[in-house]
Write an enzyme that holds these catalytic residues in place. Structure first.
Site, PDB file in Angstrom:
ATOM      1  N   ALA A  65       0.857  -1.185   0.000  1.00  0.00           N
ATOM      2  CA  ALA A  65       0.000   0.000   0.000  1.00  0.00           C
ATOM      3  C   ALA A  65       0.894   1.237   0.000  1.00  0.00           C
ATOM      4  CB  ALA A  65      -0.874  -0.006   1.245  1.00  0.00           C
ATOM      5  N   GLY A 108       0.774  -5.162   0.670  1.00  0.00           N
ATOM      6  CA  GLY A 108      -0.389  -5.306  -0.225  1.00  0.00           C
ATOM      7  C   GLY A 108      -0.012  -5.923  -1.564  1.00  0.00           C
ATOM      8  N   GLU A 111      -0.091  -9.530  -0.933  1.00  0.00           N
ATOM      9  CA  GLU A 111      -1.507  -9.887  -0.779  1.00  0.00           C
ATOM     10  C   GLU A 111      -2.217  -9.924  -2.134  1.00  0.00           C
ATOM     11  OE1 GLU A 111      -1.962  -6.724   2.198  1.00  0.00           O
ATOM     12  OE2 GLU A 111      -2.832  -8.227   3.511  1.00  0.00           O
ATOM     13  N   GLU A 131       4.725  -5.127   7.042  1.00  0.00           N
ATOM     14  CA  GLU A 131       3.908  -4.121   7.733  1.00  0.00           C
ATOM     15  C   GLU A 131       4.360  -3.892   9.169  1.00  0.00           C
ATOM     16  OE1 GLU A 131       2.722  -6.548   5.808  1.00  0.00           O
ATOM     17  OE2 GLU A 131       1.087  -5.802   4.552  1.00  0.00           O
TER      18      GLU A 131
HETATM   19  N1  CO8 Z   1       4.543   3.390  -0.537  1.00  0.00           N
HETATM   20  C1  CO8 Z   1       4.921   4.590  -1.039  1.00  0.00           C
HETATM   21  N2  CO8 Z   1       6.100   4.782  -1.665  1.00  0.00           N
HETATM   22  C2  CO8 Z   1       6.932   3.733  -1.777  1.00  0.00           C
HETATM   23  C3  CO8 Z   1       6.598   2.451  -1.278  1.00  0.00           C
HETATM   24  C4  CO8 Z   1       5.333   2.300  -0.647  1.00  0.00           C
HETATM   25  N3  CO8 Z   1       4.896   1.111  -0.178  1.00  0.00           N
HETATM   26  N4  CO8 Z   1       7.620   1.595  -1.540  1.00  0.00           N
HETATM   27  C5  CO8 Z   1       8.566   2.339  -2.176  1.00  0.00           C
HETATM   28  N5  CO8 Z   1       8.144   3.613  -2.324  1.00  0.00           N
HETATM   29  C6  CO8 Z   1       8.862   4.737  -2.946  1.00  0.00           C
HETATM   30  C7  CO8 Z   1      10.031   5.184  -2.075  1.00  0.00           C
HETATM   31  O1  CO8 Z   1       9.591   6.043  -1.051  1.00  0.00           O
HETATM   32  C8  CO8 Z   1      10.906   5.857  -3.097  1.00  0.00           C
HETATM   33  O2  CO8 Z   1      10.371   7.121  -3.384  1.00  0.00           O
HETATM   34  P1  CO8 Z   1      11.344   8.440  -3.443  1.00  0.00           P
HETATM   35  O3  CO8 Z   1      12.226   8.172  -4.632  1.00  0.00           O
HETATM   36  O4  CO8 Z   1      10.392   9.550  -3.637  1.00  0.00           O
HETATM   37  O5  CO8 Z   1      12.109   8.464  -2.178  1.00  0.00           O
HETATM   38  C9  CO8 Z   1      10.709   5.004  -4.347  1.00  0.00           C
HETATM   39  O6  CO8 Z   1       9.495   4.297  -4.151  1.00  0.00           O
HETATM   40  C10 CO8 Z   1      11.808   3.981  -4.516  1.00  0.00           C
HETATM   41  O7  CO8 Z   1      11.925   3.227  -3.319  1.00  0.00           O
HETATM   42  P2  CO8 Z   1      13.313   2.933  -2.593  1.00  0.00           P
HETATM   43  O8  CO8 Z   1      14.275   4.064  -2.812  1.00  0.00           O
HETATM   44  O9  CO8 Z   1      13.027   2.572  -1.173  1.00  0.00           O
HETATM   45  O10 CO8 Z   1      13.807   1.664  -3.443  1.00  0.00           O
HETATM   46  P3  CO8 Z   1      14.741   0.488  -2.966  1.00  0.00           P
HETATM   47  O11 CO8 Z   1      15.048  -0.301  -4.185  1.00  0.00           O
HETATM   48  O12 CO8 Z   1      15.872   0.969  -2.118  1.00  0.00           O
HETATM   49  O13 CO8 Z   1      13.808  -0.414  -1.968  1.00  0.00           O
HETATM   50  C11 CO8 Z   1      11.787  -1.553  -1.328  1.00  0.00           C
HETATM   51  C12 CO8 Z   1      12.688  -1.071  -2.470  1.00  0.00           C
HETATM   52  C13 CO8 Z   1      12.500  -2.691  -0.567  1.00  0.00           C
HETATM   53  C14 CO8 Z   1      10.513  -2.083  -1.955  1.00  0.00           C
HETATM   54  C15 CO8 Z   1      11.497  -0.384  -0.357  1.00  0.00           C
HETATM   55  O14 CO8 Z   1      11.039   0.731  -1.093  1.00  0.00           O
HETATM   56  C16 CO8 Z   1      10.465  -0.688   0.696  1.00  0.00           C
HETATM   57  O15 CO8 Z   1      10.786  -1.323   1.688  1.00  0.00           O
HETATM   58  N6  CO8 Z   1       9.216  -0.232   0.494  1.00  0.00           N
HETATM   59  C17 CO8 Z   1       8.155  -0.339   1.479  1.00  0.00           C
HETATM   60  C18 CO8 Z   1       7.616  -1.749   1.574  1.00  0.00           C
HETATM   61  C19 CO8 Z   1       6.546  -1.835   2.633  1.00  0.00           C
HETATM   62  O16 CO8 Z   1       6.753  -1.564   3.805  1.00  0.00           O
HETATM   63  N7  CO8 Z   1       5.351  -2.263   2.225  1.00  0.00           N
HETATM   64  C20 CO8 Z   1       4.212  -2.436   3.086  1.00  0.00           C
HETATM   65  C21 CO8 Z   1       3.300  -1.256   3.001  1.00  0.00           C
HETATM   66  S1  CO8 Z   1       1.943  -1.344   4.115  1.00  0.00           S
HETATM   67  C22 CO8 Z   1       0.851  -2.384   3.341  1.00  0.00           C
HETATM   68  O17 CO8 Z   1       1.070  -2.836   2.256  1.00  0.00           O
HETATM   69  C23 CO8 Z   1      -0.409  -2.696   4.101  1.00  0.00           C
HETATM   70  C24 CO8 Z   1      -1.386  -3.438   3.243  1.00  0.00           C
HETATM   71  C25 CO8 Z   1      -2.763  -3.179   3.707  1.00  0.00           C
HETATM   72  C26 CO8 Z   1      -3.819  -3.488   2.650  1.00  0.00           C
HETATM   73  C27 CO8 Z   1      -3.427  -3.070   1.250  1.00  0.00           C
HETATM   74  C28 CO8 Z   1      -4.584  -3.014   0.303  1.00  0.00           C
HETATM   75  C29 CO8 Z   1      -4.072  -2.679  -1.068  1.00  0.00           C
END
Ligand code: CO8
Length: 257
Positions: A65, A108, A111, A131
């Site tokens: 998400a 997500g 999921e 999460e």
């Molecule tokens: N949300 C918003 N922005 C994101 C997300 C995200 N989940 N993941 C990555 N981005 C953005 C980063 O902020 C970054 O943006 P910016 O360039 O503006 O700083 C850009 O994407 C690139 O990301 P990274 O620089 O972090 O890229 P890396 O290659 O270093 O890392 C990862 C990739 C490992 C995927 C890392 O970005 C990460 O850990 N992301 C978050 C993953 C996470 O915690 N996901 C869980 C989210 S909560 C959730 O999913 C709850 C589900 C509930 C129901 C959902 C219904 C749809």
């Protein structure tokens, strides 16, 4: 309305949806989820389509998400938002949906992959429910579908301690159908969907419905649904065609009725 966050394509009998927010690692926000569900629903009623594939890109399927859009939300706003509920629309899709996953399938995103009927993974795929690292838990089926797929021991580690699975581990635990090289993962998923699309259409829908029933019912209810669907197929032309073709040693010609 043209889509802004997904790309769609017809590949013969396969409807392909590609998540396309590369600047945000395909993070799921209300727009991308709505577009994805709409596209699947359109393919579902399109008679020229027999199965669908949902994919991201080689680096990321979906990173969960959109944390930036969700960070300031209150409990009430989350409850009122159609965001998570719209996720459930995928459960009403009748035709098979295959997830083609390369790179990250997190939160997500994991999921979403698990909400599809099968998963084809590239060797670079990684599955996780991170999460807990941002103070929440999965909210779109992660605790339930993951546990049913990989068992309690692994699911607990993933949900409580951010353990991510490599593609090979996901295969060993029964989460994914196959692991293939990155160069071919999308084509393998499309070919698998195409093969399924060439099978008896009414029976394909019945098979999907019957297998999914196992997640919602007791064994007794599930067996009774299966039997009911099985009986009903004997009123289709395709059942007659399929069995006659076998006896006559020829390829069946499906009519979809
Ligand atoms: N949300 C918003 N922005 C994101 C997300 C995200 N989940 N993941 C990555 N981005 C953005 C980063 O902020 C970054 O943006 P910016 O360039 O503006 O700083 C850009 O994407 C690139 O990301 P990274 O620089 O972090 O890229 P890396 O290659 O270093 O890392 C990862 C990739 C490992 C995927 C890392 O970005 C990460 O850990 N992301 C978050 C993953 C996470 O915690 N996901 C869980 C989210 S909560 C959730 O999913 C709850 C589900 C509930 C129901 C959902 C219904 C749809």
């Amino acid at each position: 309305m043209p889509y802004t966050s997904i790309l769609i394509e017809n590949r013969d009998r396969v409807g392909l949806v590609r998540l396309n927010r590369p600047e945000a690692m395909n993070a799921l926000n209300p727009t991308i989820l709505r577009e994805l569900m709409e596209a699947l629903e359109v393919f579902d009623v399109d008679e020229s389509i027999g199965a669908m594939v949902v994919a991201g890109n080689e680096k990321v399927f979906a990173a969960g998400a959109d944390i930036k859009e969700m960070a300031e939300a209150s409990e009430e706003q989350m409850r009122q938002s159609s965001f998570i509920n719209s996720f459930d629309r995928i459960r009403k899709i009748q035709k098979p949906v295959i997830a083609a996953v390369s790179g990250w399938a997190l939160g997500g995103g994991c999921e979403l992959a698990m909400s599809c009927d099968m998963i084809v993974a590239s060797e670079k795929a990684r599955f996780g429910q991170p999460e807990i690292t941002i103070g929440v838990i999965p909210g779109a089926g992660g605790t339930q579908r993951l546990t049913l797929a990989v068992g309690k021991a692994v699911a607990m580690e993933m949900v409580l301690n951010n353990r991510a699975l490599s593609a090979q581990e996901a295969f060993q635990f029964g989460l994914v159908n196959r692991v293939v090289p990155v160069e071919s993962y999308l084509q393998v998923a499309i070919s698998l969907a195409d093969e399924i699309a060439s099978r008896a259409p009414v029976a394909v829908l019945a098979g999907k419905e019957a297998v999914n029933k196992v997640f919602e019912s007791s064994l007794t209810d599930g067996l009774s649904t299966e039997k009911e669907l099985f009986y009903r197929l004997f009123s289709t032309e395709d059942q007659k065609e399929g069995m006659h073709a076998f006896i006559e040693k020829r390829k069946p010609i499906w009519k979809g009725k």
